[in-house]
Scaffold this motif. Structure first.
Motif, PDB file in Angstrom:
ATOM      1  N   SER A 151       0.864  -1.175   0.000  1.00 14.19           N
ATOM      2  CA  SER A 151       0.000   0.000   0.000  1.00 14.19           C
ATOM      3  C   SER A 151       0.902   1.227   0.000  1.00 14.19           C
ATOM      4  N   VAL A 168      -1.155   1.083  -9.788  1.00 17.85           N
ATOM      5  CA  VAL A 168      -1.853   0.070  -9.009  1.00 17.85           C
ATOM      6  C   VAL A 168      -1.885  -1.223  -9.809  1.00 17.85           C
ATOM      7  N   VAL A 228       1.233  -2.224  -5.244  1.00 13.63           N
ATOM      8  CA  VAL A 228       1.349  -0.920  -5.869  1.00 13.63           C
ATOM      9  C   VAL A 228       2.783  -0.772  -6.357  1.00 13.63           C
TER      10      VAL A 228
END
Length: 328
Positions: free
Chosen positions: A50, A75, A80
């Motif tokens: 994240s 993403v 990510v």
């Protein structure tokens, strides 16, 4: 006038349309950085679970130095991908770890590249290299951080910390005593630091002793192996038996031999002669030659008289001596 006004309005509208269209395609990362560019650089990808609080354009820090910046965030499925550019002269180890950090609660978020403590570098990241998800740490959610901070502030933790500090202050000695203690400790540490040579010499001696014992380990082992156990047993038995014989004798001499004390004292006074005195040495030699040695060869006593305790000579001396066996 009317045509001219219409042309002006149309020109203004067209200019506003162009500016609006251009402004819609302008992003923050398109603006020039106030810190200056990186010059020649190469691109790497860092995978995070994240990266919600990481903005585009965030710094990339290695060993406390800004070596790059984040250019794009993509993403992907389950992760990510943070695309960053790094200065060309920066060599990043292939086993580097990446962490999203924030110095303060409201401070700027950046990507910190952290070296492994016991790492042996076998390679470096090249153009298009990737730091995998297994070697990255994502930042905590801002909402979770604020919730923990609110719980800490509103839960009475600060008051408890203050109470603990107050109790600590009550049991601590006065400030002058603490200063005296600190001065004594400082003096001791300074003296210890000034005598490290003695400590080194002691450690060197202990090390030499240990090396000597280790070098003679085989010889020392023979002292306690099965072939020498009987010797130590016999030695212990002999020593204990002799001590057991001596102690009762010493005890009997101590208890029943008090009558020898005057004789020992007289003998000590008799032998208290300085051999450095030539006349005393001659007298001792004469005594031994004319008296002691002849008496030892033919011990006899010549009785010339008998007196009572009051000093009176006994009348029948011959009969008394005959009774004693001194006269035949």
């Amino acid at each position: 006038m009317t045509a001219t006004l219409i042309r002006g309005v149309l020109s203004t509208a067209a200019l506003l349309l162009v500016l609006t269209t251009s402004a819609c395609s302008l992003r923050p990362e398109d603006l020039p950085s106030v810190r200056g560019g990186l010059g020649a650089s190469y691109e790497i990808t860092i995978e995070f679970e994240s990266a919600m609080n990481l903005p585009s354009g965030a710094d990339v820090i290695l060993d406390g130095i800004r070596v790059g910046e984040v250019r794009d965030i993509e993403v992907e499925a389950g992760s990510v991908a943070v695309v960053a550019v790094v200065a060309e002269d920066t060599r990043i180890p292939s086993d580097i770890r990446a962490i999203v950090r924030q110095n303060t609660l409201l401070g700027d978020t950046y990507v910190a590249l952290v070296r492994e403590p016991d790492s042996r570098v076998t390679g470096f990241l090249d153009e298009g290299g990737t730091v995998p998800l297994a070697r990255t740490t994502s930042p905590p959610q801002l909402e979770d951080t604020m919730a923990v901070l609110a719980t800490f502030v509103n839960g009475g933790s600060i008051q408890r910390v203050q109470d603990v500090m107050a109790e600590v202050n009550t049991v601590m000695p006065p400030v002058p005593e603490i200063r005296n203690l600190a001065a004594v400790v400082s003096t001791d540490l300074r003296d210890l630091a000034g005598r490290t040579a003695e400590i080194d010499r002691l450690l060197g001696g202990m090390n030499a002793t240990a090396e000597s014992v280790n070098a003679n380990g085989a010889s020392l082992a023979t002292l306690f192996d099965a072939s020498t156990v009987h010797y130590w047993r016999r030695l212990a038995t002999s020593v204990v038996s002799h001590i057991g014989q001596i102690l009762p004798s010493v005890g009997s001499l101590y208890n029943g031999g008090l009558w020898l004390v005057p004789m020992f004292e007289s003998l000590a006074d008799t032998t208290d002669i300085s051999l450095s005195d030539t006349s005393a040495a001659a007298q001792l030699s004469e005594l031994l030659r004319t008296t002691v040695i002849p008496f030892a060869n033919h011990p006899e006593v010549d009785i010339v008289g008998v007196e009572s305790a009051s000093g009176e000579t006994l009348a029948d001396t011959e009969n008394v001596l005959r009774v004693l066996g001194a006269v035949r």
